[in-house]
Design an enzyme around this catalytic site. Structure first.
Site, PDB file in Angstrom:
ATOM      1  CG  ASP A  43      -2.123  -0.906   1.043  1.00 32.65           C
ATOM      2  OD1 ASP A  43      -2.390  -1.316  -0.093  1.00 32.65           O
ATOM      3  OD2 ASP A  43      -2.787  -1.205   2.050  1.00 32.65           O
ATOM      4  N   GLY A  44       1.973   1.249   0.707  1.00 33.01           N
ATOM      5  CA  GLY A  44       2.841   2.421   0.715  1.00 33.01           C
ATOM      6  C   GLY A  44       3.339   2.770  -0.672  1.00 33.01           C
ATOM      7  CB  ALA A 151      -9.425   5.976  -0.086  1.00 35.05           C
ATOM      8  CB  THR A 154      -9.634   0.547   6.321  1.00 33.03           C
ATOM      9  OG1 THR A 154      -8.916   0.698   5.095  1.00 33.03           O
ATOM     10  CG2 THR A 154     -11.122   0.501   6.035  1.00 33.03           C
ATOM     11  CB  ALA A 155      -4.901   3.557   6.651  1.00 35.88           C
ATOM     12  CG  ASN A 157     -10.069   7.017  10.686  1.00 39.59           C
ATOM     13  OD1 ASN A 157     -10.296   7.949  11.453  1.00 39.59           O
ATOM     14  ND2 ASN A 157     -11.020   6.196  10.252  1.00 39.59           N
ATOM     15  CB  SER A 159      -4.737   1.806  13.811  1.00 38.75           C
ATOM     16  OG  SER A 159      -4.484   0.894  12.767  1.00 38.75           O
ATOM     17  CB  ALA A 178      -3.747   8.220  22.794  1.00 41.62           C
TER      18      ALA A 178
END
Length: 253
Positions: A43-44, A151, A154-155, A157, A159, A178
């Site tokens: 993905d990167g 898009a 799910t990355a 965000n 987590s 946090a």
């Protein structure tokens, strides 16, 4: 007439080996000549290829030769042209990030997944949040905060316990990382047209860095974020495995 394909690969040996095999089989052209750009990696590297090809008309079709591959299709050397012809297209607008640093300089970058602010020292960051010129939060004490596209939802965000956004939604996710105060504040859903500004409080004592798809800027004073409608990224997926399906499936895993 055969498709003109441009192949790009990450530095990983697996990706480089795949590129050599595919170029031998299908040929290779430059980005400006291509009907389709095929990106080989994770993905990167897919994000890197999308940024690097945004001024060309060809869509990008990724094949996974990396680790995660959420934006990638399965790798196969056979029937590539048929897969490209049958592929479904998703259109994505990136986020525009404008950062002012402690030296008074402005830095601009685009982000397909998210723009994030992260503490750069031992103490939590203190951020003030303004949306469309209206102060919405006087002080957020946190490890960081981010604004994500559908898009990118799910990355990082996801987590950070942010919401997964349907790919066709005109919505952005503003998510705290946090959060200490307000302790239970996780973030907000904003219209795609929103202009978001973060101001860093206690800049010297609580330094903050900003990132746009892994491009980092340190010593941040303020960050302005908004969707960039003039830039459109075209991504191709195998039928039945497009971004919409992947975003839904991710929530049931």
């Amino acid at each position: 007439m055969s498709l003109k394909i441009a192949f790009a690969a990450s530095r990983a040996p697996l990706a480089q080996t795949a590129r050599a095999a595919l170029v031998t089989r299908y040929g290779d052209v430059s980005f400006d000549e291509a009907d389709v750009i095929v990106a080989l990696g994770g993905d990167g590297f897919m994000l890197q290829t999308l940024h690097g090809s945004q001024h060309f008309s060809a869509p990008v079709y990724g094949m996974n030769r990396g680790t995660i591959g959420f934006l990638m299709n399965e790798y196969s050397e056979s029937d590539l042209e048929a897969r490209l012809e049958a592929a479904e297209e998703a259109l994505l607008n990136p986020l525009s990030m404008t950062v002012k640093d402690t030296q008074g300089q402005a830095h601009k970058a685009l982000a397909i997944n998210e723009v994030s602010l992260l503490r750069a020292g031992p103490q939590a960051a203190k951020l003030r949040i303004t949306i469309d010129g209206r102060l919405r939060m006087e002080e957020l004490v946190c490890d960081g905060a981010l604004v994500a596209t559908p898009a990118g939802s799910t990355a990082y965000n996801y987590s950070a316990h942010g919401p997964v956004l349907p790919i066709g939604s005109d919505v952005l996710a503003l998510t705290a990382v946090a959060a200490f105060r307000p302790r239970r504040w996780r973030g907000a859903l904003l219209p795609k047209t929103a202009h978001v500004q973060f101001d860093v409080l206690e800049v010297e004592k609580r330094p903050v860095m900003a990132e746009a798809d892994s491009r980092s800027i340190r010593d941040v004073v303020s960050v302005e974020i908004q969707s960039e409608p003039t830039v459109v990224h075209r991504i191709l997926f195998d039928p039945g495995h497009g971004l919409e399906e992947r975003l839904i499936s991710e929530q049931f895993n």
